[in-house]
Design an enzyme around this catalytic site. Structure first.
Site, PDB file in Angstrom:
ATOM      1  N   ARG A 216       0.505  -1.610  -0.191  1.00  0.00           N
ATOM      2  CA  ARG A 216       0.081   0.136  -0.045  1.00  0.00           C
ATOM      3  C   ARG A 216       0.873   1.300   0.033  1.00  0.00           C
ATOM      4  O   ARG A 216       1.866   1.208  -0.269  1.00  0.00           O
ATOM      5  CB  ARG A 216      -1.149  -0.286   1.386  1.00  0.00           C
ATOM      6  CG  ARG A 216       0.226   0.213   2.274  1.00  0.00           C
ATOM      7  CD  ARG A 216      -0.705   0.240   3.794  1.00  0.00           C
ATOM      8  NE  ARG A 216      -0.873   0.257   4.732  1.00  0.00           N
ATOM      9  CZ  ARG A 216      -0.734   0.294   6.226  1.00  0.00           C
ATOM     10  NH1 ARG A 216      -1.732  -0.196   6.272  1.00  0.00           N
ATOM     11  NH2 ARG A 216      -0.073   1.114   6.675  1.00  0.00           N
ATOM     12  N   GLY A 217       0.215   2.710   0.465  1.00  0.00           N
ATOM     13  CA  GLY A 217       0.822   4.164  -0.006  1.00  0.00           C
ATOM     14  C   GLY A 217       1.856   4.071  -0.843  1.00  0.00           C
ATOM     15  O   GLY A 217       2.127   3.718  -1.858  1.00  0.00           O
ATOM     16  N   ASP A 237       6.163  -7.656   1.404  1.00  0.00           N
ATOM     17  CA  ASP A 237       5.235  -7.301   2.678  1.00  0.00           C
ATOM     18  C   ASP A 237       5.284  -8.134   3.347  1.00  0.00           C
ATOM     19  O   ASP A 237       5.835  -9.123   3.021  1.00  0.00           O
ATOM     20  CB  ASP A 237       4.209  -6.068   2.231  1.00  0.00           C
ATOM     21  CG  ASP A 237       3.725  -5.077   2.719  1.00  0.00           C
ATOM     22  OD1 ASP A 237       3.713  -5.423   3.959  1.00  0.00           O
ATOM     23  OD2 ASP A 237       3.933  -3.549   2.408  1.00  0.00           O
ATOM     24  N   ALA A 288       9.623  -0.263   3.206  1.00  0.00           N
ATOM     25  CA  ALA A 288       9.188  -0.562   4.007  1.00  0.00           C
ATOM     26  C   ALA A 288       9.309   0.118   5.420  1.00  0.00           C
ATOM     27  O   ALA A 288      10.526   0.330   6.344  1.00  0.00           O
ATOM     28  CB  ALA A 288       9.576  -2.140   4.876  1.00  0.00           C
ATOM     29  N   LEU A 295       5.687  10.463  22.740  1.00  0.00           N
ATOM     30  CA  LEU A 295       6.061  11.629  23.568  1.00  0.00           C
ATOM     31  C   LEU A 295       7.915  11.058  24.283  1.00  0.00           C
ATOM     32  O   LEU A 295       7.020   9.670  25.011  1.00  0.00           O
ATOM     33  CB  LEU A 295       6.311  12.561  24.829  1.00  0.00           C
ATOM     34  CG  LEU A 295       5.411  13.455  24.191  1.00  0.00           C
ATOM     35  CD1 LEU A 295       4.891  14.691  25.451  1.00  0.00           C
ATOM     36  CD2 LEU A 295       5.786  14.628  23.067  1.00  0.00           C
ATOM     37  N   ALA A 297       9.600  10.963  27.024  1.00  0.00           N
ATOM     38  CA  ALA A 297       9.026  10.849  28.533  1.00  0.00           C
ATOM     39  C   ALA A 297       8.428   9.476  28.607  1.00  0.00           C
ATOM     40  O   ALA A 297       8.171   9.245  30.256  1.00  0.00           O
ATOM     41  CB  ALA A 297       8.605  12.497  28.833  1.00  0.00           C
ATOM     42  N   TYR A 350      11.453   6.993  15.893  1.00  0.00           N
ATOM     43  CA  TYR A 350      10.855   7.264  14.549  1.00  0.00           C
ATOM     44  C   TYR A 350      12.120   8.032  13.569  1.00  0.00           C
ATOM     45  O   TYR A 350      12.940   8.028  12.491  1.00  0.00           O
ATOM     46  CB  TYR A 350       9.813   7.631  14.001  1.00  0.00           C
ATOM     47  CG  TYR A 350       9.403   8.018  12.730  1.00  0.00           C
ATOM     48  CD1 TYR A 350       9.281   6.954  11.861  1.00  0.00           C
ATOM     49  CD2 TYR A 350       9.415   9.288  11.196  1.00  0.00           C
ATOM     50  CE1 TYR A 350       8.563   6.463  10.388  1.00  0.00           C
ATOM     51  CE2 TYR A 350       9.432   9.160  10.351  1.00  0.00           C
ATOM     52  CZ  TYR A 350       9.106   7.891   9.685  1.00  0.00           C
ATOM     53  OH  TYR A 350       8.119   7.775   8.767  1.00  0.00           O
ATOM     54  N   LYS A 354      14.822   7.662  11.062  1.00  0.00           N
ATOM     55  CA  LYS A 354      15.083   8.106   9.662  1.00  0.00           C
ATOM     56  C   LYS A 354      16.740   8.758   9.204  1.00  0.00           C
ATOM     57  O   LYS A 354      16.948   9.007   8.462  1.00  0.00           O
ATOM     58  CB  LYS A 354      13.757   8.865   9.118  1.00  0.00           C
ATOM     59  CG  LYS A 354      12.689   7.728   9.540  1.00  0.00           C
ATOM     60  CD  LYS A 354      12.173   7.015   8.001  1.00  0.00           C
ATOM     61  CE  LYS A 354      11.721   6.238   7.890  1.00  0.00           C
ATOM     62  NZ  LYS A 354      11.756   5.566   6.877  1.00  0.00           N
TER      63      LYS A 354
HETATM   64  P1  NAD Z   1       2.577   2.441   5.313  1.00  0.00           P
HETATM   65  O1  NAD Z   1       2.384   2.589   6.646  1.00  0.00           O
HETATM   66  O2  NAD Z   1       1.393   3.137   5.136  1.00  0.00           O
HETATM   67  O3  NAD Z   1       3.086   1.304   4.559  1.00  0.00           O
HETATM   68  C1  NAD Z   1       4.177   1.007   4.853  1.00  0.00           C
HETATM   69  C2  NAD Z   1       4.243  -0.576   4.165  1.00  0.00           C
HETATM   70  O4  NAD Z   1       5.465  -0.814   4.457  1.00  0.00           O
HETATM   71  C3  NAD Z   1       2.887  -1.071   4.390  1.00  0.00           C
HETATM   72  O5  NAD Z   1       2.573  -2.077   3.768  1.00  0.00           O
HETATM   73  C4  NAD Z   1       4.234  -2.604   5.668  1.00  0.00           C
HETATM   74  O6  NAD Z   1       2.999  -3.582   6.142  1.00  0.00           O
HETATM   75  C5  NAD Z   1       5.049  -2.544   5.173  1.00  0.00           C
HETATM   76  N1  NAD Z   1       5.506  -3.194   6.639  1.00  0.00           N
HETATM   77  C6  NAD Z   1       5.685  -2.657   7.668  1.00  0.00           C
HETATM   78  N2  NAD Z   1       6.665  -3.646   8.075  1.00  0.00           N
HETATM   79  C7  NAD Z   1       7.142  -4.078   7.562  1.00  0.00           C
HETATM   80  C8  NAD Z   1       8.140  -5.329   7.640  1.00  0.00           C
HETATM   81  N3  NAD Z   1       8.813  -5.985   9.126  1.00  0.00           N
HETATM   82  N4  NAD Z   1       8.674  -6.142   6.501  1.00  0.00           N
HETATM   83  C9  NAD Z   1       7.792  -5.999   5.694  1.00  0.00           C
HETATM   84  N5  NAD Z   1       7.301  -4.798   5.034  1.00  0.00           N
HETATM   85  C10 NAD Z   1       6.486  -4.395   6.188  1.00  0.00           C
HETATM   86  O7  NAD Z   1       3.467   3.715   4.809  1.00  0.00           O
HETATM   87  P2  NAD Z   1       4.131   4.917   3.693  1.00  0.00           P
HETATM   88  O8  NAD Z   1       2.988   6.511   4.171  1.00  0.00           O
HETATM   89  O9  NAD Z   1       3.452   4.214   2.936  1.00  0.00           O
HETATM   90  O10 NAD Z   1       5.446   4.982   3.989  1.00  0.00           O
HETATM   91  C11 NAD Z   1       6.616   4.506   3.560  1.00  0.00           C
HETATM   92  C12 NAD Z   1       7.956   4.786   3.949  1.00  0.00           C
HETATM   93  O11 NAD Z   1       8.210   6.236   3.927  1.00  0.00           O
HETATM   94  C13 NAD Z   1       7.942   4.162   5.114  1.00  0.00           C
HETATM   95  O12 NAD Z   1       9.323   3.762   5.082  1.00  0.00           O
HETATM   96  C14 NAD Z   1       8.122   5.582   6.188  1.00  0.00           C
HETATM   97  O13 NAD Z   1       8.722   5.703   6.924  1.00  0.00           O
HETATM   98  C15 NAD Z   1       8.560   6.721   4.895  1.00  0.00           C
HETATM   99  N6  NAD Z   1       8.260   8.478   5.280  1.00  0.00           N
HETATM  100  C16 NAD Z   1       6.771   8.487   4.568  1.00  0.00           C
HETATM  101  C17 NAD Z   1       5.872   9.704   4.501  1.00  0.00           C
HETATM  102  C18 NAD Z   1       4.409  10.110   4.557  1.00  0.00           C
HETATM  103  O14 NAD Z   1       3.852  11.184   5.056  1.00  0.00           O
HETATM  104  N7  NAD Z   1       3.646   9.022   4.351  1.00  0.00           N
HETATM  105  C19 NAD Z   1       6.735  10.565   5.146  1.00  0.00           C
HETATM  106  C20 NAD Z   1       7.998  10.607   5.335  1.00  0.00           C
HETATM  107  C21 NAD Z   1       8.746   9.089   5.627  1.00  0.00           C
END
Ligand code: NAD
Length: 445
Positions: A216-217, A237, A288, A295, A297, A350, A354
């Site tokens: 997704r996403g 995934d 992923a 927080l 804390a 987080y 990152k």
């Molecule tokens: P999301 O939560 O919609 O999707 C993340 C996907 O990663 C999910 O399908 C989840 O099942 C999979 N996942 C989680 N743990 C896993 C594991 N252990 N093994 C395999 N798959 C795993 O997140 P998103 O918003 O699409 O974000 C994608 C990436 O972009 C992430 O790394 C996130 O930190 C980064 N990001 C997102 C944003 C934002 O605004 N959405 C901003 C900065 C960075």
């Protein structure tokens, strides 16, 4: 999840009302569509640097309408500022003021681009000052732009000209609709490595790419974009997301691999799948990721440790496995976040992961370059996904409005476009770098 305000103020009656009330009206961004012109109008090339005539030749070669002087009243698709020779602060005055005089003529979705040299490689404090000053000036100029126009720069390292493959590719990416949500950023070209694609519409033809977290996403958008650009895609995934993952795999005519990337052997499993099903592994996108906000804390070990394990430790381990497997030319792009740069309340875990990604790619660059490949990161800001949909509505709306020039969140596609560019062979001269895709805002997930 969608930005309803953006849709509302760009159509019909509500558009007129918003205009009459003086409400902020974020523009619909110019995004890449196959067959569209690279820029929406003529290009004004400013500056007489050593690279200016090579730049002119390159741009003319792309069929662009290049001007060395703006014609009165003419609208412009882009302004390119050649600042690669700037050696003293006084050298900025003429080109910056010329760009300023032309800014109001920039068409919606237009681009301003600078070419400069890195401050770190300057031989005197004065030339370091002007080089670093260019970053501040271009970022500020970007904040003046409206109508979805953006300002970015290409930083050419010592000895490199605009004809270095990655310099030309960066210029093309930043002019195009592929960089719609990249604003106020500088792409550093470190070497003359890289080859331009034979077919600009299919820059990833023949490549096998793995995308983690692709059910997704942003991950699903990356899989679609890499497929559109010609790659064979393996989507990865967790087993719990198996149904959604299978749908994405079908859509991109690739294969699905159900795998928790925190498994100690995840790297080996990925290599084996790619090799046995598709014959090679050329691109890995570490997408992923999870959030477990609290927080500091009130933070508990489960929240802290799980975020570090998924977002960072798994990538470090997989990268070791990829290096050990000897994958020639492997290109990796990892997902960082603006939280890892500016910090974000309630996201110490987080942001550690990152920020960690940014450090990891910088320190891994040489190891991957030795095998003919490279590794970079993309740091998204506020992107409209399930992850950001969890942010309370009022905070989300305010966050979008805080983005001064674009006034909106980005789309998963915007992140995917930047990743597609960095994963391509044309970007091989860019290594160990982090590109923000944030609409020039530091608010994000
Ligand atoms: P999301 O939560 O919609 O999707 C993340 C996907 O990663 C999910 O399908 C989840 O099942 C999979 N996942 C989680 N743990 C896993 C594991 N252990 N093994 C395999 N798959 C795993 O997140 P998103 O918003 O699409 O974000 C994608 C990436 O972009 C992430 O790394 C996130 O930190 C980064 N990001 C997102 C944003 C934002 O605004 N959405 C901003 C900065 C960075």
């Amino acid at each position: 999840m969608a930005d309803k305000y953006l849709e509302l103020v760009n159509h019909g009656g509500p558009k007129k009302l918003a205009k009459a009330l003086g409400l902020p009206r974020p523009a619909i961004l110019r995004r890449y569509t196959s067959g569209d012109p690279l820029i929406p109008g003529p290009l004004l090339l400013l500056g007489d640097s050593a690279q200016a005539s090579a730049a002119s030749e390159l741009l003319l070669g792309w069929g662009l309408d290049v001007r060395r002087h703006a014609l009165a009243g003419e609208k412009l698709g882009a302004i390119v500022l050649m600042l690669d020779d700037a050696a003293t602060p006084a050298d900025l005055s003429e080109p910056m003021l010329a760009a300023g005089a032309a800014l109001r003529r920039l068409l919606p979705g237009g681009r301003v681009l600078s070419f400069s040299r890195p401050a770190a490689e300057a031989d005197t404090p004065g030339s370091a000052a002007v080089r670093q000053g260019i970053d501040g000036a271009v970022r500020s100029l970007g904040r003046e732009l409206r109508g979805g126009a953006t300002a970015n720069g290409v930083v050419l390292h010592a000895g490199l000209g605009i004809d270095a493959p990655s310099a030309a590719a960066a210029l093309r990416f930043l002019l195009s609709g592929r960089s719609a949500y990249v604003d106020g950023q500088f792409l550093h070209v470190d070497s003359d490595a890289g080859v331009l694609p034979v077919d600009g519409e299919k820059p990833l033809a023949g490549k096998v790419a793995v995308v983690t977290g692709a059910a997704r996403g942003i991950g699903a958008a990356i899989a679609r974009t890499l497929h559109r650009d010609g790659a064979t895609v393996v989507v990865v995934d967790v087993p719990a997301a198996g149904d959604a993952l299978a749908k994405v795999a079908n859509e991109v005519r690739g294969t699905a691999l159900q795998l928790d990337i925190t498994r100690p052997d995840a790297g080996r499993v990925i290599v084996e799948h790619a090799r046995s099903r598709h014959g090679s592994l050329d691109i890995v996108i570490h997408n992923a990721g999870i959030t477990r906000d609290k927080l500091l804390a009130n933070m508990d070990a489960a929240r802290w440790d799980s975020v570090i394990a998924v977002n960072l430790e798994s990538q470090l381990r997989m990268n070791d496995a990829f290096l050990a497997a000897g994958l020639p030319g492997l290109r990796i792009v990892s997902l960082a976040s603006t939280s890892g740069i500016a910090g974000n309340r309630g996201q110490a875990n987080y942001a550690a992961s990152k920020g960690g990604v940014i450090g990891m790619v910088a320190a891994s660059a040489q190891a991957f370059a030795r095998a003919g490949g490279g590794i970079n990161a993309v740091a998204p800001g506020f992107i409209e996904t399930d992850m950001t949909a969890r942010i309370p509505l009022a905070t989300r709306t305010v966050a979008r409005m805080l983005m001064p020039s674009l006034m909106q969140g980005g789309l998963p596609l915007d992140v995917a476009e930047a990743i597609g560019f960095l994963a391509s062979d044309a970007a091989a001269g860019i290594n160990g770098r982090t590109l923000r895709v944030c609409g020039q805002s530091l608010v994000g997930a």
